[in-house]
Design a protein around this motif. Structure first.
Motif, PDB file in Angstrom:
ATOM      1  N   PHE B  12       0.858  -1.180   0.000  1.00 19.04           N
ATOM      2  CA  PHE B  12       0.000   0.000   0.000  1.00 19.04           C
ATOM      3  C   PHE B  12       0.892   1.227   0.000  1.00 19.04           C
ATOM      4  CE2 PHE B  12      -3.917  -2.235   0.591  1.00 19.04           C
ATOM      5  CZ  PHE B  12      -3.533  -3.401   1.226  1.00 19.04           C
ATOM      6  N   ARG B  13       0.538   2.172  -0.833  1.00 19.00           N
ATOM      7  CA  ARG B  13       1.366   3.367  -0.973  1.00 19.00           C
ATOM      8  C   ARG B  13       0.496   4.603  -0.882  1.00 19.00           C
ATOM      9  NH1 ARG B  13       3.986   5.462  -6.612  1.00 19.00           N
ATOM     10  NH2 ARG B  13       2.308   6.988  -6.481  1.00 19.00           N
ATOM     11  N   LYS B  14       1.021   5.597  -0.253  1.00 19.95           N
ATOM     12  CA  LYS B  14       0.331   6.881  -0.234  1.00 19.95           C
ATOM     13  C   LYS B  14       0.714   7.639  -1.492  1.00 19.95           C
ATOM     14  CE  LYS B  14       0.100   7.388   4.789  1.00 19.95           C
ATOM     15  NZ  LYS B  14       0.513   8.221   5.945  1.00 19.95           N
ATOM     16  N   GLU B  15      -0.157   8.462  -1.935  1.00 19.05           N
ATOM     17  CA  GLU B  15       0.143   9.275  -3.117  1.00 19.05           C
ATOM     18  C   GLU B  15       1.398  10.099  -2.874  1.00 19.05           C
ATOM     19  OE1 GLU B  15      -4.375  10.185  -4.666  1.00 19.05           O
ATOM     20  OE2 GLU B  15      -2.732  11.506  -5.260  1.00 19.05           O
ATOM     21  N   GLY B  16       2.251  10.162  -3.899  1.00 15.64           N
ATOM     22  CA  GLY B  16       3.466  10.961  -3.784  1.00 15.64           C
ATOM     23  C   GLY B  16       4.666  10.206  -3.260  1.00 15.64           C
TER      24      GLY B  16
END
Lengths: 116, 117
Positions: B12-16
């Motif tokens: 899971f990755r956060k935007e940016g």
């Protein structure tokens, strides 16, 4: 032009019947390899069968056979006696012998549903 | 057992944010590949490498980067420049020819599912 074309986005087959998944390819290379993969819902890619351009006979692997028609540039996968576990995405792929022989070309896939 | 491992299985990755997907093989294969697969779609080639310290862009390389410092390893970095990175990522490896001139298939890892939050 597309290197590999699979024209059947989805197919249904009754359990225990045979089914043919279509694949046509485009290459001017005399030496190439054709491959079929199965991708269940888990996502893993399972290699099923291989056909070389110089192979005289159609490839067979258990219930899988490849109907290789070189002049028509088609390499259809035939699954005999379908089982529920055959429900999956199926991809046709090609590898050419000369230019850039490490590159594989994949079709868009056919989703096969086996009905009980 | 010889094979290809990919980690993590879910990411899971956060935007940016940049994230790196791992791919390791112990098959002694020269060529390695990264593919992206969107739901219900086919495989699209991101990058491939034919030998160590060499790699070529595939059809959708923008927003991705790779390195090939060791034969066994081909990590993929998804950068913040990739606007829609949510997808299933598959790593593969191959050697050109086997017995009697047979063209060899690709071997695939189990995949990494990347989701951008």
């Amino acid at each position: 032009a597309q290197k590999i074309t699979q024209t059947q986005p989805g197919m249904f087959v009754q359990e225990k019947e045979a089914v043919t998944l279509d694949c046509t390819y485009d290459t001017s290379d005399p030496s190439y390899g054709l491959f079929w993969y199965k991708q269940p819902s888990s996502g893993e890619m399972i290699f099923l069968i291989y056909q070389g351009s110089y192979d005289q006979q159609n490839a067979t692997e258990g219930r899988y056979s490849l109907n290789f028609q070189k002049a028509r540039k088609s390499a259809n996968l035939v699954i005999s006696a379908s089982q529920l576990g055959d429900s999956a995405m199926y991809f046709c792929a090609m590898r050419e012998g000369k230019n850039n022989f490490n590159k594989f070309y994949f079709g868009s896939g056919t989703k096969l549903n086996v009905k009980p | 057992d010889g094979g290809i491992t990919q980690s993590p299985k879910y990411l899971f990755r956060k935007e940016g944010q940049n994230v790196t997907l791992s791919c390791e093989q112990n098959l002694n294969h020269d060529a390695m590949y990264w593919y992206r697969q969107d739901p219900g779609q086919g495989l699209r080639l991101i990058y491939y490498s034919q030998i160590v310290n060499d790699f070529q862009k595939g059809d959708i390389a923008e927003g991705y980067s790779v390195s090939r410092e060791k034969k066994e390893s081909f990590p993929l970095t998804v950068t913040s420049a990739q606007k829609n990175p949510t997808a299933f990522y598959l790593c593969a490896s191959s050697i050109p020819r086997g017995i009697a001139g047979r063209w060899n298939e690709q071997f695939f890892g189990p995949g990494t599912r990347l989701t951008v939050l």
